[in-house]
Design a protein around this motif. Structure first.
Motif, PDB file in Angstrom:
ATOM      1  N   VAL A   6       0.977  -1.683   0.044  1.00 48.20           N
ATOM      2  CA  VAL A   6       0.153  -0.055  -0.078  1.00 48.20           C
ATOM      3  C   VAL A   6       1.035   1.189   0.233  1.00 48.20           C
ATOM      4  O   VAL A   6       1.989   1.256   0.796  1.00 48.20           O
ATOM      5  N   ILE A   7       0.166   2.253  -0.485  1.00 45.18           N
ATOM      6  CA  ILE A   7       0.949   3.398  -0.451  1.00 45.18           C
ATOM      7  C   ILE A   7      -0.364   4.558   0.077  1.00 45.18           C
ATOM      8  O   ILE A   7      -1.221   4.716  -0.325  1.00 45.18           O
ATOM      9  N   VAL A   8       0.425   5.707   0.655  1.00 48.37           N
ATOM     10  CA  VAL A   8      -0.154   6.010   1.479  1.00 48.37           C
ATOM     11  C   VAL A   8      -0.460   7.801   0.874  1.00 48.37           C
ATOM     12  O   VAL A   8       0.596   8.709   1.218  1.00 48.37           O
ATOM     13  N   LEU A  78      -4.211  -1.541 -10.816  1.00 46.88           N
ATOM     14  CA  LEU A  78      -3.688  -0.887  -9.438  1.00 46.88           C
ATOM     15  C   LEU A  78      -5.138  -0.478  -8.460  1.00 46.88           C
ATOM     16  O   LEU A  78      -5.985  -0.641  -8.975  1.00 46.88           O
ATOM     17  N   GLY A  79      -5.247  -0.930  -7.259  1.00 45.75           N
ATOM     18  CA  GLY A  79      -6.628  -0.646  -6.307  1.00 45.75           C
ATOM     19  C   GLY A  79      -6.187   1.113  -5.469  1.00 45.75           C
ATOM     20  O   GLY A  79      -5.147   1.123  -5.388  1.00 45.75           O
ATOM     21  N   ILE A  80      -7.647   1.402  -6.321  1.00 47.41           N
ATOM     22  CA  ILE A  80      -7.550   3.098  -5.885  1.00 47.41           C
ATOM     23  C   ILE A  80      -8.853   2.740  -4.144  1.00 47.41           C
ATOM     24  O   ILE A  80     -10.002   2.568  -5.243  1.00 47.41           O
ATOM     25  N   VAL A  81      -8.699   3.785  -3.521  1.00 49.10           N
ATOM     26  CA  VAL A  81      -9.019   3.839  -2.578  1.00 49.10           C
ATOM     27  C   VAL A  81      -9.769   5.055  -2.051  1.00 49.10           C
ATOM     28  O   VAL A  81      -8.213   6.055  -1.576  1.00 49.10           O
ATOM     29  N   ALA A  82     -10.392   5.658  -1.834  1.00 48.24           N
ATOM     30  CA  ALA A  82     -10.049   7.273  -1.464  1.00 48.24           C
ATOM     31  C   ALA A  82     -11.055   7.170  -0.230  1.00 48.24           C
ATOM     32  O   ALA A  82     -11.739   6.708   0.494  1.00 48.24           O
ATOM     33  N   LEU A  83     -10.212   8.285   0.415  1.00 46.62           N
ATOM     34  CA  LEU A  83     -10.716   8.859   1.636  1.00 46.62           C
ATOM     35  C   LEU A  83     -10.388  10.427   1.935  1.00 46.62           C
ATOM     36  O   LEU A  83      -9.500  11.079   1.854  1.00 46.62           O
ATOM     37  N   GLY A  99     -12.351   6.528 -11.928  1.00 43.76           N
ATOM     38  CA  GLY A  99     -11.526   4.642 -11.086  1.00 43.76           C
ATOM     39  C   GLY A  99     -11.519   4.910  -9.934  1.00 43.76           C
ATOM     40  O   GLY A  99     -10.773   3.361  -9.617  1.00 43.76           O
ATOM     41  N   ALA A 100     -11.749   4.616  -8.653  1.00 42.02           N
ATOM     42  CA  ALA A 100     -11.540   4.551  -7.538  1.00 42.02           C
ATOM     43  C   ALA A 100     -12.149   3.012  -7.604  1.00 42.02           C
ATOM     44  O   ALA A 100     -13.941   3.381  -7.954  1.00 42.02           O
ATOM     45  N   ASN A 101     -11.703   2.011  -6.483  1.00 40.64           N
ATOM     46  CA  ASN A 101     -12.418   1.293  -6.698  1.00 40.64           C
ATOM     47  C   ASN A 101     -13.736   1.305  -4.879  1.00 40.64           C
ATOM     48  O   ASN A 101     -14.341   0.779  -4.855  1.00 40.64           O
ATOM     49  N   GLY A 102     -12.968   2.768  -4.153  1.00 40.06           N
ATOM     50  CA  GLY A 102     -13.666   2.621  -3.189  1.00 40.06           C
ATOM     51  C   GLY A 102     -13.733   4.160  -2.479  1.00 40.06           C
ATOM     52  O   GLY A 102     -13.185   4.901  -3.130  1.00 40.06           O
ATOM     53  N   VAL A 117      -9.121  -1.618   1.416  1.00 39.92           N
ATOM     54  CA  VAL A 117      -7.516  -2.162   1.244  1.00 39.92           C
ATOM     55  C   VAL A 117      -7.915  -3.574   0.417  1.00 39.92           C
ATOM     56  O   VAL A 117      -7.260  -3.963  -0.635  1.00 39.92           O
ATOM     57  N   ARG A 118      -8.185  -4.762   1.069  1.00 42.47           N
ATOM     58  CA  ARG A 118      -7.802  -6.000   0.986  1.00 42.47           C
ATOM     59  C   ARG A 118      -8.699  -6.042  -0.321  1.00 42.47           C
ATOM     60  O   ARG A 118      -8.815  -6.885  -1.128  1.00 42.47           O
ATOM     61  N   SER A 119     -10.035  -4.928  -0.275  1.00 39.79           N
ATOM     62  CA  SER A 119     -10.871  -5.355  -1.748  1.00 39.79           C
ATOM     63  C   SER A 119     -10.915  -4.734  -2.912  1.00 39.79           C
ATOM     64  O   SER A 119     -10.461  -5.020  -3.703  1.00 39.79           O
ATOM     65  N   ALA A 120      -9.992  -3.404  -2.602  1.00 42.48           N
ATOM     66  CA  ALA A 120      -9.418  -3.152  -3.240  1.00 42.48           C
ATOM     67  C   ALA A 120      -8.473  -3.684  -4.248  1.00 42.48           C
ATOM     68  O   ALA A 120      -8.130  -3.648  -5.641  1.00 42.48           O
ATOM     69  N   ALA A 121      -8.078  -4.158  -3.660  1.00 43.58           N
ATOM     70  CA  ALA A 121      -6.300  -5.807  -4.215  1.00 43.58           C
ATOM     71  C   ALA A 121      -7.182  -6.242  -5.598  1.00 43.58           C
ATOM     72  O   ALA A 121      -6.809  -6.826  -6.358  1.00 43.58           O
ATOM     73  N   ALA A 122      -8.882  -6.875  -4.825  1.00 42.77           N
ATOM     74  CA  ALA A 122      -9.389  -8.075  -5.566  1.00 42.77           C
ATOM     75  C   ALA A 122     -10.256  -7.260  -6.734  1.00 42.77           C
ATOM     76  O   ALA A 122     -10.659  -8.048  -6.974  1.00 42.77           O
TER      77      ALA A 122
END
Length: 206
Positions: A6-8, A78-83, A99-102, A117-122
């Motif tokens: 992960v990169i933050v 790439l998995g991408i989670v917006a926070l 294109g974010a996953n979550g 994060v796990r979900s985005a990776a999948a």
């Protein structure tokens, strides 16, 4: 054990370090880098090739939405989670379209962040209840076609990151039937992707 890397990305040092510390608590997750801007994120991802990026949205220079758009174009898997602190429907739709996953709000707990994060990776997406509530309010206002109770049940499992096979097993359906339900959901909601449908459909359990 295979770890999800992960990169933050956040322009506030304390928040960025706090997210990294939260994720470091989980043995299956490894923070391999940080970035303090959208521009830096593009470079760090190119250099380190993580599985997932956790991305703040409001930053000087290249903002989070544009950074997500460029990362998705350059790194399809790439998995991408917006926070973010914001959960208004317009902003959420921009992030999903980029294109974010979550999409999670910053009040999220560590366990939910790790799950996203796990979900985005999948390749799947998870959304905070505040996010899905704002999208549902917008969908209701737009008078979108209602879903059947079965489709709503299926949509909730989609939002939990379940695959078609896992949904089929949980609902005692064939994978073919699940695929047909997903197609029906996309058509009724006038959306293009499973991720966007998930964001629109998941109702808060609060």
């Amino acid at each position: 054990m295979t770890r999800t890397t992960v990169i933050v990305v956040d322009d506030h040092d304390l928040l960025r370090e706090g997210v990294s510390a939260c994720l470091a608590r989980f043995d299956d997750l490894e923070v391999i880098g940080e970035a303090g801007s959208g521009e830096a994120a593009l470079t760090v991802v190119d250099d380190l090739r993580p599985d997932v990026v956790v991305m703040d949205l409001v930053m000087p220079g290249i903002g989070g939405v544009e950074a997500i758009r460029q990362l998705r174009a350059a790194h399809e898997g790439l998995g991408i989670v917006a926070l973010s602190s914001f959960s208004d429907a317009e902003r959420v739709r921009e992030v999903i379209d980029a294109g974010a996953n979550g999409y999670l709000v910053k009040s999220v707990d560590a366990g939910s962040l790790a799950l996203a994060v796990r979900s985005a990776a999948a390749g799947h997406g998870i959304y905070s209840p505040q996010v899905t509530r704002s999208l549902l309010d917008r969908a209701d206002a737009a008078d979108r076609s209602p879903l059947t109770s079965r489709e709503q049940e299926l949509a909730r499992l989609m939002a939990e990151g379940k695959t078609n096979a896992e949904i089929a097993d949980a609902l005692h359906l064939s994978v073919f039937t699940v695929k047909n339900h997903v197609s029906s959901i996309l058509m009724k909601l006038q959306v293009r992707t499973r991720t966007e449908a998930t964001a629109l459909l998941l109702r808060s359990r609060d």
